[in-house]
Design an enzyme around this catalytic site. Structure first.
Site, mmCIF file in Angstrom:
data_model
loop_
_atom_site.group_PDB
_atom_site.id
_atom_site.type_symbol
_atom_site.label_atom_id
_atom_site.label_comp_id
_atom_site.label_asym_id
_atom_site.label_seq_id
_atom_site.Cartn_x
_atom_site.Cartn_y
_atom_site.Cartn_z
ATOM 1 N N GLU A 130 0.844 -1.212 0.000
ATOM 2 C CA GLU A 130 0.000 0.000 0.000
ATOM 3 C C GLU A 130 0.871 1.252 0.000
ATOM 4 O O GLU A 130 0.559 2.238 -0.659
ATOM 5 C CB GLU A 130 -0.948 0.008 1.206
ATOM 6 C CG GLU A 130 -1.931 -1.143 1.240
ATOM 7 C CD GLU A 130 -2.696 -1.308 -0.059
ATOM 8 O OE1 GLU A 130 -3.229 -0.319 -0.575
ATOM 9 O OE2 GLU A 130 -2.756 -2.445 -0.575
ATOM 10 N N TRP B 255 1.896 1.759 -3.443
ATOM 11 C CA TRP B 255 0.824 2.409 -4.235
ATOM 12 C C TRP B 255 0.941 3.933 -4.106
ATOM 13 O O TRP B 255 0.728 4.685 -5.040
ATOM 14 C CB TRP B 255 -0.574 1.987 -3.746
ATOM 15 C CG TRP B 255 -1.159 0.781 -4.399
ATOM 16 C CD1 TRP B 255 -1.293 -0.447 -3.838
ATOM 17 C CD2 TRP B 255 -1.721 0.690 -5.732
ATOM 18 N NE1 TRP B 255 -1.901 -1.296 -4.727
ATOM 19 C CE2 TRP B 255 -2.173 -0.629 -5.890
ATOM 20 C CE3 TRP B 255 -1.876 1.591 -6.783
ATOM 21 C CZ2 TRP B 255 -2.774 -1.072 -7.066
ATOM 22 C CZ3 TRP B 255 -2.477 1.153 -7.956
ATOM 23 C CH2 TRP B 255 -2.919 -0.167 -8.094
ATOM 24 N N TRP C 282 -21.153 11.295 -19.648
ATOM 25 C CA TRP C 282 -21.703 11.091 -18.311
ATOM 26 C C TRP C 282 -23.085 11.718 -18.217
ATOM 27 O O TRP C 282 -23.415 12.620 -18.994
ATOM 28 C CB TRP C 282 -20.780 11.721 -17.264
ATOM 29 C CG TRP C 282 -19.364 11.219 -17.365
ATOM 30 C CD1 TRP C 282 -18.293 11.879 -17.855
ATOM 31 C CD2 TRP C 282 -18.884 9.911 -16.994
ATOM 32 N NE1 TRP C 282 -17.170 11.088 -17.801
ATOM 33 C CE2 TRP C 282 -17.504 9.877 -17.279
ATOM 34 C CE3 TRP C 282 -19.484 8.770 -16.445
ATOM 35 C CZ2 TRP C 282 -16.710 8.754 -17.038
ATOM 36 C CZ3 TRP C 282 -18.691 7.655 -16.196
ATOM 37 C CH2 TRP C 282 -17.333 7.657 -16.500
ATOM 38 N N ASN D 78 -10.812 2.262 2.972
ATOM 39 C CA ASN D 78 -10.430 2.075 1.561
ATOM 40 C C ASN D 78 -11.440 1.248 0.775
ATOM 41 O O ASN D 78 -11.805 1.590 -0.347
ATOM 42 C CB ASN D 78 -9.043 1.419 1.484
ATOM 43 C CG ASN D 78 -8.622 1.207 0.045
ATOM 44 O OD1 ASN D 78 -8.516 2.159 -0.729
ATOM 45 N ND2 ASN D 78 -8.399 -0.047 -0.333
ATOM 46 N N TRP E 151 -16.607 10.966 -12.786
ATOM 47 C CA TRP E 151 -15.747 10.733 -11.615
ATOM 48 C C TRP E 151 -15.199 12.035 -11.046
ATOM 49 O O TRP E 151 -14.897 12.125 -9.856
ATOM 50 C CB TRP E 151 -14.599 9.784 -11.967
ATOM 51 C CG TRP E 151 -13.670 10.274 -13.055
ATOM 52 C CD1 TRP E 151 -13.783 10.046 -14.392
ATOM 53 C CD2 TRP E 151 -12.494 11.094 -12.896
ATOM 54 N NE1 TRP E 151 -12.751 10.662 -15.079
ATOM 55 C CE2 TRP E 151 -11.942 11.311 -14.187
ATOM 56 C CE3 TRP E 151 -11.849 11.661 -11.802
ATOM 57 C CZ2 TRP E 151 -10.790 12.068 -14.405
ATOM 58 C CZ3 TRP E 151 -10.701 12.417 -12.012
ATOM 59 C CH2 TRP E 151 -10.185 12.613 -13.304
ATOM 60 N N TRP F 217 -9.870 7.462 -7.737
ATOM 61 C CA TRP F 217 -11.092 7.728 -8.500
ATOM 62 C C TRP F 217 -10.987 7.198 -9.930
ATOM 63 O O TRP F 217 -11.923 6.576 -10.445
ATOM 64 C CB TRP F 217 -11.419 9.232 -8.496
ATOM 65 C CG TRP F 217 -12.261 9.554 -7.297
ATOM 66 C CD1 TRP F 217 -11.828 10.000 -6.086
ATOM 67 C CD2 TRP F 217 -13.684 9.371 -7.176
ATOM 68 N NE1 TRP F 217 -12.885 10.109 -5.220
ATOM 69 C CE2 TRP F 217 -14.037 9.739 -5.864
ATOM 70 C CE3 TRP F 217 -14.686 8.934 -8.041
ATOM 71 C CZ2 TRP F 217 -15.368 9.680 -5.404
ATOM 72 C CZ3 TRP F 217 -16.003 8.873 -7.584
ATOM 73 C CH2 TRP F 217 -16.329 9.239 -6.280
HETATM 74 C C1 LIG Z 1 -11.675 6.742 -4.566
HETATM 75 C C2 LIG Z 1 -10.465 6.715 -3.667
HETATM 76 C C3 LIG Z 1 -9.960 7.904 -3.146
HETATM 77 C C4 LIG Z 1 -8.820 7.901 -2.321
HETATM 78 N N1 LIG Z 1 -8.343 9.100 -1.844
HETATM 79 C C5 LIG Z 1 -7.217 9.109 -1.082
HETATM 80 C C6 LIG Z 1 -6.689 10.329 -0.603
HETATM 81 O O1 LIG Z 1 -7.172 11.422 -0.905
HETATM 82 N N2 LIG Z 1 -5.593 10.271 0.214
HETATM 83 C C7 LIG Z 1 -5.000 9.087 0.545
HETATM 84 O O2 LIG Z 1 -4.003 9.089 1.281
HETATM 85 N N3 LIG Z 1 -5.469 7.925 0.068
HETATM 86 C C8 LIG Z 1 -6.556 7.887 -0.716
HETATM 87 N N4 LIG Z 1 -7.053 6.691 -1.162
HETATM 88 C C9 LIG Z 1 -6.315 5.456 -0.853
HETATM 89 C C10 LIG Z 1 -6.757 4.734 0.439
HETATM 90 O O3 LIG Z 1 -8.140 4.562 0.449
HETATM 91 C C11 LIG Z 1 -6.329 5.469 1.709
HETATM 92 O O4 LIG Z 1 -4.956 5.765 1.658
HETATM 93 C C12 LIG Z 1 -6.578 4.612 2.953
HETATM 94 O O5 LIG Z 1 -7.926 4.256 3.047
HETATM 95 C C13 LIG Z 1 -6.157 5.389 4.191
HETATM 96 O O6 LIG Z 1 -6.372 4.643 5.348
HETATM 97 P P1 LIG Z 1 -5.174 4.001 6.170
HETATM 98 O O7 LIG Z 1 -4.110 5.013 6.417
HETATM 99 O O8 LIG Z 1 -5.736 3.318 7.346
HETATM 100 O O9 LIG Z 1 -4.616 2.958 5.114
HETATM 101 P P2 LIG Z 1 -3.701 1.668 5.245
HETATM 102 O O10 LIG Z 1 -4.449 0.547 4.650
HETATM 103 O O11 LIG Z 1 -3.169 1.480 6.601
HETATM 104 O O12 LIG Z 1 -2.509 2.003 4.224
HETATM 105 C C14 LIG Z 1 -1.304 2.655 4.639
HETATM 106 C C15 LIG Z 1 -1.010 3.839 3.773
HETATM 107 O O13 LIG Z 1 -0.753 3.430 2.432
HETATM 108 C C16 LIG Z 1 -1.189 4.446 1.537
HETATM 109 N N5 LIG Z 1 -2.221 3.869 0.662
HETATM 110 C C17 LIG Z 1 -3.071 2.866 0.944
HETATM 111 N N6 LIG Z 1 -3.831 2.580 -0.128
HETATM 112 C C18 LIG Z 1 -3.453 3.436 -1.087
HETATM 113 C C19 LIG Z 1 -3.867 3.644 -2.431
HETATM 114 N N7 LIG Z 1 -4.829 2.900 -3.005
HETATM 115 N N8 LIG Z 1 -3.301 4.648 -3.133
HETATM 116 C C20 LIG Z 1 -2.310 5.399 -2.587
HETATM 117 N N9 LIG Z 1 -1.875 5.241 -1.326
HETATM 118 C C21 LIG Z 1 -2.439 4.266 -0.596
HETATM 119 C C22 LIG Z 1 -1.781 5.560 2.377
HETATM 120 O O14 LIG Z 1 -0.794 6.534 2.566
HETATM 121 C C23 LIG Z 1 -2.138 4.846 3.672
HETATM 122 O O15 LIG Z 1 -2.140 5.689 4.788
HETATM 123 C C24 LIG Z 1 -8.179 6.676 -2.013
HETATM 124 C C25 LIG Z 1 -8.692 5.482 -2.529
HETATM 125 C C26 LIG Z 1 -9.821 5.513 -3.349
HETATM 126 C C27 LIG Z 1 -10.342 4.206 -3.898
#
Ligand SMILES: Cc1cc2nc3c(=O)[nH]c(=O)nc-3n(C[C@H](O)[C@H](O)[C@H](O)COP(=O)(O)OP(=O)(O)OC[C@H]3O[C@@H](n4cnc5c(N)ncnc54)[C@H](O)[C@@H]3O)c2cc1C
Length: 481
Positions: free
Chosen positions: A281, A284, A312, A347, A365, A388
């Site tokens: 993650e 990512w 759309w 997420n 979107w 998105w």
């Molecule tokens: C539509 C959509 C919008 C999102 N918008 C954002 C946003 O504005 N900011 C954001 O930080 N994340 C975003 N995410 C990615 C992800 O949902 C969040 O990072 C995550 O839910 C944050 O919770 P956590 O810190 O507990 O994540 P954990 O599962 O603990 O992950 C650890 C860290 O990994 C990174 N990470 C995890 N998943 C992703 C991912 N898919 N893409 C990029 N980095 C990721 C984040 O920095 C996160 O804090 C988005 C995902 C989707 C599908």
């Protein structure tokens, strides 16, 4: 170099900080500053914004921490010079007032920030002051991980493999940027320097102190320690929003109150399946920053240009129902209430809510992306845009367009007992488990028994998923032509 100014932005910590490290090594005296940038703040839709409150609390903590750091290093005390105004004017002015030789900052990859930094660098150059930017907020940036042909990746899995290979080859990539040894060089603040109160920068408290999001380095450390103890369960628990399965560190990663290197080193060294999944993650996160840097046009346009042919629906009523948690699909509505109430969304639910907007309601979107941008505490342009466009099937390595989440089966799978739904939709609290994911299937007597009238106390579904799915398949059909 006699003296330098470190300009803090999305890196609100005093440890493992690349710009601070380089400034302290190269300059005999180092000032530190943070600017509440009116260019950014004035554009925010609300004066009660948890992110501004989070930044403010983190800045107060950082000021004290820098002062204590300097004192421990037998310096004469330090701290942050905090200003409010347009950063691109304030920073060159402050640098001139302090008479520094260079301004150091950690690099930002968002197009607007890149443009701002180049204007700042230009103004500084006109004054004979240097501008040094450093890699800090990601592990690998820009061109550091490329395909064998020297091109940027657009698919995640080979990117991740190349990222991991590069990490193995580059032993120092996760080393901390040390500060302590040179901290005695931190410059003391002039008498009378103080941090403006939240109200002085035009904002009101937004309830951060009563929320589950502790601010600052201390808050980031507490969340990290809590997560570290359960990281082994991450792979199994992370998809279930009712469980405490994820780290909740995203806002801290966004504002740099934790260090990405420290987190990635912990996950890499830990090595369990959960830690590997979590490291993915974090990769990512690097991936989407890399994409944004190479393809800044994604801010406004689909990553896949052919997707601009998609037409759309104009559906303001449906959009409002989605924003206001009135779609009639409990898992989507519970997710949207979580966002509204806490500024966070799990997420799995971000994927589902985004998919629902685009593929069930047929809405562009970009509207959903802006809605999230205004509300997410962890809003990050690269990750939000990437997420998105993934959900909308318009992005790099996106969900194939013909894969359309079914909001009922997703709900049954990821919130099987409905614990998450009941937490955010108390009006459905008495609905039996097997009806909770599709409450419109309750007959009138069962509705009475559950104390809910569908269409009155809780909305009937705004669209029929099966029909919406067919409309979406037809919409995306233009891509085959
Ligand atoms: C539509 C959509 C919008 C999102 N918008 C954002 C946003 O504005 N900011 C954001 O930080 N994340 C975003 N995410 C990615 C992800 O949902 C969040 O990072 C995550 O839910 C944050 O919770 P956590 O810190 O507990 O994540 P954990 O599962 O603990 O992950 C650890 C860290 O990994 C990174 N990470 C995890 N998943 C992703 C991912 N898919 N893409 C990029 N980095 C990721 C984040 O920095 C996160 O804090 C988005 C995902 C989707 C599908």
């Amino acid at each position: 170099m006699l003296s330098a100014l470190v300009w803090f932005r999305r890196d609100l910590r005093h440890f493992d900080h690349a710009a601070l490290h380089h400034a302290l090594r190269r300059a005999g005296r180092v000032h530190c500053a943070f600017v509440f940038d009116s260019g950014i703040l004035d554009a925010l839709p609300s004066r009660r914004d948890r992110r501004v409150e989070f930044i403010h609390a983190s800045v107060v903590e950082l000021d004290e921490a820098l002062d204590a750091l300097s004192c421990r290093a037998a310096g004469s005390g330090g701290g942050l010079l905090v200003r409010h105004g347009r950063a691109e004017e304030v920073v060159p002015r402050l640098a001139a007032e302090l008479g520094v030789d260079a301004v150091f900052a950690n690099r930002d990859y968002e197009p607007a920030a890149i443009a701002r930094d180049s204007r700042v660098a230009q103004r500084l150059a006109e004054q004979g002051i240097g501008f040094v930017d450093c890699k800090d907020q990601v592990v690998f940036e820009r061109d550091e991980v490329l395909t064998r042909d020297g091109k940027p990746f657009s698919v995640f899995t080979p990117y991740r493999n190349a990222w991991l290979k590069r990490l193995d080859a580059d032993g120092g990539a996760l080393d901390a940027w040390r500060i302590e040894g040179q901290a005695g060089r931190l410059a003391p603040k002039a008498p009378g320097e103080r941090i403006p109160a939240l109200a002085e920068i035009g904002f009101e408290p937004a309830g951060l102190s009563g929320s589950a999001l502790p601010a600052g380095m201390r808050g980031g450390r507490a969340l990290f320690e809590d997560f570290a103890a359960r990281i082994d369960r991450y792979a199994d628990a992370r998809d279930f929003p009712a469980l405490k399965g994820v780290s909740y560190l995203s806002t801290h990663l966004r504002f740099g109150t934790v260090s990405i290197r420290e987190l990635a080193a912990f996950a890499h060294g830990h090595g369990s399946e959960g830690a590997r999944a979590w490291l993915s993650e974090l990769i990512w996160r690097d991936f989407y920053h890399m994409i944004l840097w190479h393809h800044p046009q994604v801010v406004a346009r689909c990553f896949r240009p052919e997707c601009e042919r998609l037409r759309w629906d104009e559906a303001p009523g449906l959009f409002a129902a989605w924003c206001e948690a009135r779609t009639g699909y409990p898992i989507v509505d519970a997710a949207m209430r979580q966002l509204e109430q806490s500024g966070y969304m799990h997420n799995r639910l971000r994927m589902l809510a985004a998919s629902f907007l685009v593929k069930d309601l047929g809405i562009d979107w970009r509207l959903g992306e802006r809605h999230f941008a205004a509300r997410l505490n962890d809003y990050d342009l690269a990750a939000n845009n990437g997420g998105w466009q993934w959900a909308a099937s318009t992005g790099c390595d996106a969900q194939p367009w013909f894969r359309i989440f079914n909001p009922v089966t997703q709900s049954q799978r990821f919130d099987p007992e409905g614990r998450f739904i009941r937490r955010y939709l108390p009006e459905l609290a008495q609905v039996p488990e097997r009806f909770l994911h599709a409450p419109w299937t309750l007959d009138a007597a069962a509705q009475r028994a559950a104390g809910v009238r569908i269409g009155i106390d809780y909305p009937a579904p705004v669209v029929d998923h099966a029909q919406a799915r067919l409309r979406t398949l037809a919409r995306f059909g233009v891509l085959k032509a």
